[in-house]
Enzyme design. Structure first.
Site: not given
Ligand code: PGA
Length: 248
Positions: A9-11, A94, A96, A166, A172, A212, A233-234
């Protein structure tokens, strides 16, 4: 029995040029992956990424979809548009989007139905906040979010759904749920699906962990019987980091 699926997930990261470079770097590193590999990039990058991954084992995904087919919905993209642009997957609900963009269980449900009916594979996100876990509400929250998100789908349509568990406090932050915590809560989600759609559908559906997840913790998480992959994500923003997760 369930094929693992690792999705990046590159956001809101990467320009088209950077996106194309990232997948070019990624292709040789993940070509022997035993799991499904997906990159969910911002929509402006579809045209740059699609030709690069053509014929490889990397699939394209989006990060959101609207529930209407077309119309006066400024800033939104329909499921058919995503498909026409080469997407096979789409992340829905998601945390966010729930936190910052007014996404509700109802709109997550509408988006999931629209995606699946259009032939996309939906990656539906659920998860509790920190205070909810501390208050002992985790199971209730994830069961409710899961059943609401999937309401109106048939057991057969669940073949095109992946759930991403999640915990919001782990996204994050560098905090990861322990292997056992993640496994246990994913087990609860599977039970919620069994209750609504039957045991067979629950046994078949893939449920990822996200929050994470990275090269250093992927092995422990993936060794858990309920965990079928990850939403990353990251650690999906650099080819070497993402490849480490994919090649767990
Ligand atoms: P993260 O994000 O790996 O940076 O914690 C995961 C996500 O939000 O899908």
């Amino acid at each position: 029995m369930r094929k693992p699926i690792i999705a990046g997930n590159w956001k809101m990261n990467k320009t088209p040029e950077e996106a194309a470079q990232l997948v070019r770097d990624l292709i040789p590193l993940v070509k022997d992956a035993k799991c499904d590999v997906v990159v969910c990039t911002p929509a402006v990058n579809f045209a740059a990424v699609k030709p690069v991954i053509e014929g490889t084992n990397i699939k394209l995904g989006a990060q959101n979809v609207h529930f209407k087919a077309s119309g006066a919905y400024t800033g939104e993209l329909s499921a058919d548009m995503l498909k026409a642009a080469g997407c096979e997957y789409v992340i829905i609900g998601h945390s966010e989007r729930r936190q910052y963009f007014g996404e509700t269980d109802k709109t997550v449900n509408l988006r999931t139905i629209a995606a699946v009916k259009a032939g996309l594979k939906a990656i539906v996100c659920v998860g509790e906040m920190k205070d909810e876990r501390e208050a002992g509400y985790t199971d209730m929250i994830v069961m409710y979010q899961t059943q609401m998100a999937l309401h109106g789908l048939t057991a057969e349509e669940l073949d095109n759904v992946v759930i991403a568990y999640e915990p919001v406090w782990a996204i994050g932050t560098g905090l990861t749920a322990t292997d056992e915590q993640a496994n246990e809560t994913i087990g609860v989600i599977r039970k919620a699906i069994a209750y609504k759609f039957g045991q067979e559908a629950a046994d078949k559906i893939r449920i990822q962990y996200g929050g994470s997840m990275k090269g250093s913790n992927v092995k422990g998480l993936m060794a858990q019987p309920e965990i079928d992959g990850g939403l990353i994500g990251g650690a999906s923003l650099k080819a070497e980091d993402f490849a480490q997760v994919v090649n767990f």
